[in-house]
Design a protein around this motif. Structure first.
Motif: not given
Length: 95
Positions: A16, A18, A21, A44, A48, A51-52, A55, A76, A80
């Protein structure tokens, strides 16, 4: 010919990524900055979204090339890093 990435992983085995996490000790600060710092909120939201998308690709929902997946992962990481830097700056300015 473009190689298509279609990794089918069980969601429970996926890492994960996010932000809460990634930085659990910063959870409250993340929530605070989302509402008080427009630049942090934008980063942010961008994180997100990327990241989505990563995934979805890793879970086999959305096929893509290896190159595109790697670009998304690099983006990403860059987001981050920038978010972490903002978290550190706000933390050090309060001390």
């Amino acid at each position: 010919m473009v190689q298509i990435v279609a990794s089918f992983h069980n969601n429970s085995t996926m890492d994960k990524h996010n932000l809460t996490s990634e930085f659990p000790e910063q959870k409250e600060k993340i929530q605070e900055l989302k509402f008080t710092n427009a630049h942090f909120k934008k980063l942010y939201d961008d994180y997100s979204i990327v990241n989505h998308e990563v995934e979805r690709i890793e879970n086999g929902v959305e096929p893509t090339s290896d190159a595109h997946l790697n670009e998304l992962k690099l983006k990403r990481v860059a987001l981050k890093d920038e978010l972490y830097e903002l978290l550190q700056k706000t933390e050090s300015s309060k001390q």
